[in-house]
Each structure stands twice: as structure tokens, then as C-alpha cells.
Write a protein that holds these residues in place. Structure first.
Motif, PDB file in Angstrom:
ATOM      1  N   PRO A  37      12.922  -1.677  -4.338  1.00  0.00           N
ATOM      2  CA  PRO A  37      14.271  -2.251  -4.215  1.00  0.00           C
ATOM      3  C   PRO A  37      15.345  -1.257  -3.786  1.00  0.00           C
ATOM      4  N   LYS A  40      16.769  -0.337   1.760  1.00  0.00           N
ATOM      5  CA  LYS A  40      17.533  -1.446   2.327  1.00  0.00           C
ATOM      6  C   LYS A  40      17.651  -1.285   3.839  1.00  0.00           C
ATOM      7  N   ASN A  59      14.904  -6.138  -0.223  1.00  0.00           N
ATOM      8  CA  ASN A  59      16.253  -5.763   0.207  1.00  0.00           C
ATOM      9  C   ASN A  59      16.304  -5.284   1.653  1.00  0.00           C
TER      10      ASN A  59
END
Length: 238
Positions: A37, A40, A59
Motif C-alpha cells: 500500500p 502509488k 494504490n
């Protein structure tokens, strides 16, 4: 983002009954799941194979698999999005948000060059999440070139302009030895197709369960972590 994880690349407890690499795969999956996570934006999966962990990177707005034409993992070619020549990535400077590479570094003969390429194409502050084995037999031969200790891997990354933000090991001295014993037995019973599953449950499953128990309840001074299964590292471009 969608992706279907193959059963050999999960942390499902049920795989102790059919996966001789259960300890390696389950512990690796758990660590990647925890760190994914943090990545991104646009992600490049270096040495992507079948992209077994793609679904964990929720993400990331874009997920692209990068690999070379010649590798030891020929069955995975259909999931490669972009090929490169083994030296230079087809990306502009500072154009990628993050890189992910699992169990690939040991197959890269020129890792110094590739780490320099990752740094070149990453945006400032971009992340590299990588894993590689420390204790594992030769595999995908003849494209298995190296094993990296915790000190060697961290030194290489720092040399190429990365700051280590997370470093983890999977397994312990005892569980790593048991995992390799289970794998050794599997090499032989896998040649007996009619009874191999029964022999797996009788001979290998108890070993895997013992290793899980050891890692869960034994204190670190007994388990020791100078022999272990995998390195997992999260590094940031300075």
C-alpha cells in the motif's frame, strides 16, 4: 485493478498440504501485502513473471510488467507488457513513481547497472520494493547468478542513491533448514505420481507445520536470524 493469484503465491494455510515452498511463499506474500500500500501511481514490475502480486498494489494507478526477452521463466511471457535489452529501460528520466521486483535480483547478472537504471527512471522520492532469496537452491538455470546477504543488498542500494526505509527477513535459522529439508524430500516424492500427494501429507506437511510452530513460539535467541529465507526491502530514491 484485478489479478488472480496462483495458489503457489498465497499465504493460505491450506497450501501446507500441496505446496513444498509454503514457508517461503506464505511469509513473502505476507510481507509484500503489508508494504504494497505504500506504493502509488505508475508502477513497474521488474521481472514480472505471471504478476502474482499485482492485486496487492491497490494504490497504483498503472501496473506494467517489464522483462527481458531471454530469461529462465519462459512460460510467463504473455504477461510481460514491455521488453528491454537487459541494460537500459525504455523510460524517461524521473518518469516512474515506483518499482516492484520480487525474486528477480538473483537472476540479474549486471545488478549494478539495473539499480542505476531504476534510480534514473524513478521520480525523486519514488520507492523500490524488492525481495530476493538468501537461502534457496539454484533455480531457473542457467539464469541464477547470485545470493545477497542483508548487508550486501543494503550496501548496493545505498551505493546507487537509495535510502532504506524498511528491511525485513523471512524465516529463521531453524525454519529455513526445515523448509529446505521439506523441499529436498519433495524432489523425490514428486517422481511417484500415484502416491505423491499422500506422501506429501505424511512426510512434508508435518515438517512445514513444525517450522510454522517454531517461528511462532520460539524466542529469537533460539531461532536465530543469521540464516533466513528471503530479503524484503523498501527503499526510497534520494
Amino acid at each position: 485493478m484485478s489479478g488472480k493469484t496462483k495458489p503457489f503465491f498465497t499465504n493460505s494455510f491450506s497450501s501446507v498440504f500441496f505446496n513444498p515452498l509454503h514457508l517461503i511463499r506464505s511469509k513473502l506474500y505476507t510481507e509484500i501485502q503489508d508494504l504494497a500500500p505504500r506504493l502509488k501511481g505508475k508502477l513497474i514490475d521488474l521481472g514480472c513473471g505471471t504478476k502474482p502480486y499485482q492485486h496487492l498494489f491497490t494504490n497504483c494507478s498503472e501496473y506494467l510488467g517489464l522483462d527481458i526477452e531471454e530469461s529462465g521463466n519462459k512460460d510467463s511471457k504473455s504477461l510481460v507488457d514491455i521488453y528491454y535489452d537487459g541494460r537500459t529501460f525504455p523510460f524517461d528520466n524521473n518518469s516512474v513513481d515506483c518499482f516492484f521486483s520480487s525474486e528477480t535480483f538473483e537472476h540479474i547478472f549486471n545488478l549494478d547497472e539495473i539499480l542505476a537504471e531504476i534510480n534514473r527512471t524513478l521520480k525523486p522520492g519514488g520507492y523500490l520494493l524488492a525481495s530476493c532469496p538468501f537461502f534457496f537452491p539454484e533455480h531457473e538455470v542457467p539464469y541464477d547468478f547470485a545470493r545477497y546477504s542483508s548487508f550486501g543488498l543494503q550496501s548496493l542500494l545505498e551505493k546507487h542513491g537509495f535510502e532504506i526505509t524498511e528491511y525485513r527477513k523471512t524465516g529463521s535459522f531453524l525454519s529455513a533448514m526445515i523448509q529446505m529439508t521439506a523441499l529436498y524430500i519433495y524432489y523425490f516424492i514428486n517422481r511417484i505420481p500415484l502416491v505423491k500427494h499422500l506422501l506429501f501429507i505424511l512426510l512434508i506437511t508435518p515438517l512445514l507445520l513444525l517450522a510454522l510452530l517454531i517461528d511462532a513460539v520460539f524466542p529469537d535467541r533460539i531461532k536465530r536470524h543469521d540464516l533466513y529465507l528471503n530479503n524484503i526491502i523498501l527503499a526510497k530514491k534520494l
